[in-house]
Design an enzyme around this catalytic site. Structure first.
Site, PDB file in Angstrom:
ATOM      1  N   LYS A  61       7.154   1.655  -5.010  1.00  0.00           N
ATOM      2  CA  LYS A  61       8.046   2.454  -3.878  1.00  0.00           C
ATOM      3  C   LYS A  61       7.796   2.388  -2.988  1.00  0.00           C
ATOM      4  O   LYS A  61       6.244   3.041  -1.922  1.00  0.00           O
ATOM      5  CB  LYS A  61       7.773   3.473  -4.652  1.00  0.00           C
ATOM      6  N   CYS A 106      -4.819   4.479   8.804  1.00  0.00           N
ATOM      7  CA  CYS A 106      -5.629   4.978   8.753  1.00  0.00           C
ATOM      8  C   CYS A 106      -7.231   4.978   8.753  1.00  0.00           C
ATOM      9  O   CYS A 106      -8.420   6.033   9.206  1.00  0.00           O
ATOM     10  CB  CYS A 106      -5.945   4.751   6.912  1.00  0.00           C
ATOM     11  N   SER A 150      -1.085   9.669   2.287  1.00  0.00           N
ATOM     12  CA  SER A 150      -2.335  10.797   2.889  1.00  0.00           C
ATOM     13  C   SER A 150      -3.024  11.160   1.499  1.00  0.00           C
ATOM     14  O   SER A 150      -2.444  11.188   0.286  1.00  0.00           O
ATOM     15  CB  SER A 150      -1.429  11.487   3.467  1.00  0.00           C
ATOM     16  N   ARG A 194      -1.295  -5.679   0.133  1.00  0.00           N
ATOM     17  CA  ARG A 194      -2.147  -5.472  -0.761  1.00  0.00           C
ATOM     18  C   ARG A 194      -2.105  -5.855  -2.088  1.00  0.00           C
ATOM     19  O   ARG A 194      -3.655  -5.665  -2.299  1.00  0.00           O
ATOM     20  CB  ARG A 194      -2.191  -4.149   0.472  1.00  0.00           C
ATOM     21  N   GLU A 225      -5.957   4.757  -1.892  1.00  0.00           N
ATOM     22  CA  GLU A 225      -6.313   4.700  -0.393  1.00  0.00           C
ATOM     23  C   GLU A 225      -5.631   5.622   0.352  1.00  0.00           C
ATOM     24  O   GLU A 225      -4.750   5.856   0.448  1.00  0.00           O
ATOM     25  CB  GLU A 225      -5.076   3.352  -0.548  1.00  0.00           C
TER      26      GLU A 225
END
Ligand code: NAP
Length: 474
Positions: free
Chosen positions: A172, A282, A227, A157, A248
Site C-alpha cells: 500500500k 527522514c 511518520s 526495501r 521506520e
C-alpha cells in the site's frame, strides 16, 4: 511504456471501486487517474496472498533469488523511465529521482544475494541432553505501507526482503505517489513473481481498510515506513492481534560540525545531507550544530551553496531543487519557518513562501537559538536552522534533545573524537565525515521514536522471518 493505473490482485490488473487523481506538484496538473480499492478488493488481495503463501513459502531460495535478480536487471534497464515517473509525481529533481531508482534497484540485487544465505544453527545443549536446532521460516502474509518521499526505494526495501524470505504481501503506497509503486509491481510481474505473491492496493479509505486487514488473523506482519504520528496509531492497532511490526519512522537529524572539521568538506556533505530530495528525507539534516570558532565560515559558505541552487520543476534541465510533494506539504514548511522567525530566527537566505503555481519553497538557512521551536519539528523541506555551540558536550546534549533517533552526522578532523561523539549520540545510524550513508548492505533504522527494527543489511530479511527452535532428543 504503458502507464499502469489499476489494482494488482492475484496476478491480474483489476478494477476497484473508485478513482484518484495523481497530481504533478510542480504545476498542479493531473498526471493520471488511478483505480482505488474498496474493502472487497482488500479482501481479495488478502485471499490471494494467503493462498499463495502455501506454495511460495516452499519455493527454493535460489528460485526466489533469480526472480529478484531479474527484477534488479529490469529496473536498471528502465531507470530513466522510472526516475521520470518519480520526479513527476513526487516533485523531486530528476537527478535525485535517478539516484533513488538506482538505490531502490540495489535492494533487489542485495536481497537476491541474501535469499540463499539465511543462517541456521545446530548445537549441543549445555547439559548434553539434546540437540538445539534453530531455523528461520517466512512469517506469512505481510502488509507493506510506504511513504511518498522515496516512492521507489521504500517499496523495494520491503518487497525485496519479503520476497527473499518467502513471504507473500500486500503493498500500500502513499496516495500522493502510487505510480512508481505500481510500475515496480509490474516489474515483479514481468520478472516472474507468481500470482498472489505480491498484491497492490490503494484504499479509498486508508485508515479503515488497513485497520480491517490488520485485524484479520491471516495477516502476520506489518512493515511500515512513514511518520511517527501514524506509526504510533499502527503500533496500537497491531496490539489487538499482537501483529509483528517493523516501524521506520520520522527523524530530526543533527549535523555536528566540530571545531577541527574541514569546513569545505562539511559544507559539501551538509548540502547532501540537507538537500537530497529537496530536504524531504527522514535522514535530512534538520539541525545544523556548528562550533563557535568555525560558525561564521561555515554559515557563509553553506548559505552561498544553498542560495546558488536552481529552483525549477523536477524535469527541467539543470534543476537542483524541485517542488514539495503537494501544496499542503509546502505550506507546512512555510508555517514552520514563520514559527521560527516569530521565535527570533535570523534568516540568512530564503524564508519567504513564493507566490504562483507549484509547491515550491526556496532553500532557506537561518541561525537560531537552541530553544527555537523549529528544532523540535521534522521539517520536510529545504530549510536549515544553524545552532552555534561551545563544547562537544553541549553539541551532544542539543543533538540528543529530541524524541527522534534515526541518524546523526559528525564532522571532525580527529577520527577518535568523531567516534567518541558518534557513540554518545542517540541514533540508530551515525555518518562520520559523510553526507549520505544509506546502503542496502547496511542496517537502516532508528532508536527512540524513530522506530523499531532494521531494514537492509544482514538483518533486513529477518524482519520477514520467524525464528523456530527445535529441541531434538538424542
Ligand atoms: P505518513 O503520513 O505517515 O504516511 C505514510 C503511509 O502511511 C502512507 O502510505 C499513508 O497512506 C499511510 N497511512 C496514513 N494513515 C494511515 C493509517 N491510519 N493506517 C494505515 N496507513 C496509514 O508519512 P508520509 O507523509 O507519507 O511520509 C513522510 C514521513 O515518513 C516522515 O515522517 C519521514 O521521516 C518518514 N520516513 C521515514 C523513513 C525511515 O526509513 N525511517 C523513510 C522515509 C520516510 P495515505 O497516503 O493514503 O495517507
Amino acid at each position: 511504456m504503458e502507464l499502469k493505473t489499476k489494482l494488482y490482485i492475484n496476478g491480474q490488473w483489476c478494477d476497484g471501486e473508485g478513482t484518484l487523481d495523481v497530481i504533478d506538484p510542480s504545476d498542479e496538473s493531473v498526471i493520471a487517474q488511478i483505480t482505488t480499492a474498496g474493502d472487497k478488493d482488500a479482501d481479495a488481495a488478502l485471499d490471494a496472498a494467503h493462498k499463495a503463501f502455501a506454495t511460495w513459502s516452499k519455493t527454493s531460495p535460489r528460485y526466489r533469488a533469480e526472480i529478484l535478480r531479474k527484477a534488479f536487471e529490469i529496473m536498471i534497464a528502465e531507470a530513466d523511465y522510472i526516475a521520470t515517473l518519480v520526479s513527476k509525481e513526487n516533485g523531486k529533481v530528476f537527478s535525485d529521482a535517478k539516484g533513488e531508482v538506482i538505490y531502490a534497484a540495489e535492494f533487489f540485487r542485495w536481497f537476491s544475494e541474501e535469499a540463499s544465505r539465511t543462517p541456521g544453527d545446530f548445537r549441543h545443549s549445555p547439559s548434553g541432553d539434546k540437540r538445539i536446532l534453530v531455523t528461520h521460516q517466512p512469517i506469512g502474509v505481510s502488509l507493506l505501507i510506504t511513504p511518498w518521499n522515496f516512492p521507489a526505494a521504500m517499496a523495494t526495501r520491503k518487497l525485496a526482503p519479503a520476497l527473499a524470505a518467502g513471504c507473500t504481501m500486500i503493498l500500500k503506497p502513499a496516495s500522493e505517489t502510487p505510480l512508481t509503486a505500481i510500475h515496480i509491481v509490474d516489474i515483479l510481474h514481468r520478472a516472474g513473481v507468481p500470482a498472489g505473491v505480491v498484491n497492490y492496493i490503494l484504499p479509498i479509505k486508508t485508515g479503515a481498510t488497513m485497520s480491517k486487514l490488520m485485524h484479520d488473523p491471516r495477516v502476520r506482519n506489518l512493515s511500515f515506513t512513514g511518520s511517527t504520528e501514524v506509526g504510533r496509531v499502527l503500533i496500537k492497532e497491531a496490539a489487538d492481534l499482537v501483529l509483528r511490526t517493523s516501524m521506520e519512522l520520522g527523524g530530526n537529524a543533527p549535523f555536528l560540525v566540530l571545531d577541527d572539521a574541514d569546513i569545505d568538506e562539511a559544507v559539501k556533505a551538509a548540502m547532501l545531507a540537507k538537500m537530497r530530495n529537496g530536504g524531504a528525507a527522514c535522514t535530512a539534516a534538520n539541525r545544523i550544530l556548528v562550533a563557535r570558532s568555525v560558525a561564521a565560515e561555515f554559515t557563509q559558505k553553506f548559505s552561498a551553496a544553498m542560495g546558488a541552487l536552481k529552483v525549477a520543476p523536477g524535469l527541467t534541465e539543470g534543476a537542483q531543487l524541485g517542488a514539495s510533494v503537494s501544496m499542503k506539504e509546502r505550506n507546512k514548511i512555510a508555517e514552520l519557518v514563520d514559527m521560527a522567525k516569530g521565535a527570533g530566527a535570523e534568516i540568512n537566505i530564503g524564508g519567504e513562501k513564493p507566490e504562483g503555481v507549484g509547491a515550491f519553497y526556496p532553500a532557506t538557512v537561518m541561525t537560531v537559538k537552541k530553544d527555537n521551536p523549529i528544532l523540535s519539528h521534522e521539517v520536510f523541506g529545504p530549510v536549515a536552522p544553524i545552532v552555534i555551540f561551545d563544547t562537544d558536550e553541549e553539541a551532544i546534549a542539543i543533538a540528543n534533545d529530541t524524541e527522534y533517533g534515526l541518524i546523526s552526522y559528525v564532522f571532525s578532523g580527529d577520527l577518535s573524537r568523531a567516534i567518541r561523539t558518534a557513540e554518545a549520540l542517540e541514533a540508530g545510524m551515525v555518518a562520520i565525515n559523510r553526507g549520505v550513508i544509506s546502503d542496502p548492505a547496511a542496517p537502516f533504522g532508528g532508536v527512540k521514536q524513530s522506530g523499531l527494527g532494521r531494514e537492509g543489511g544482514f538483518t533486513g530479511i529477518h524482519e520477514f522471518l520467524e525464528t523456530k527452535y527445535i529441541g531434538v532428543e538424542i
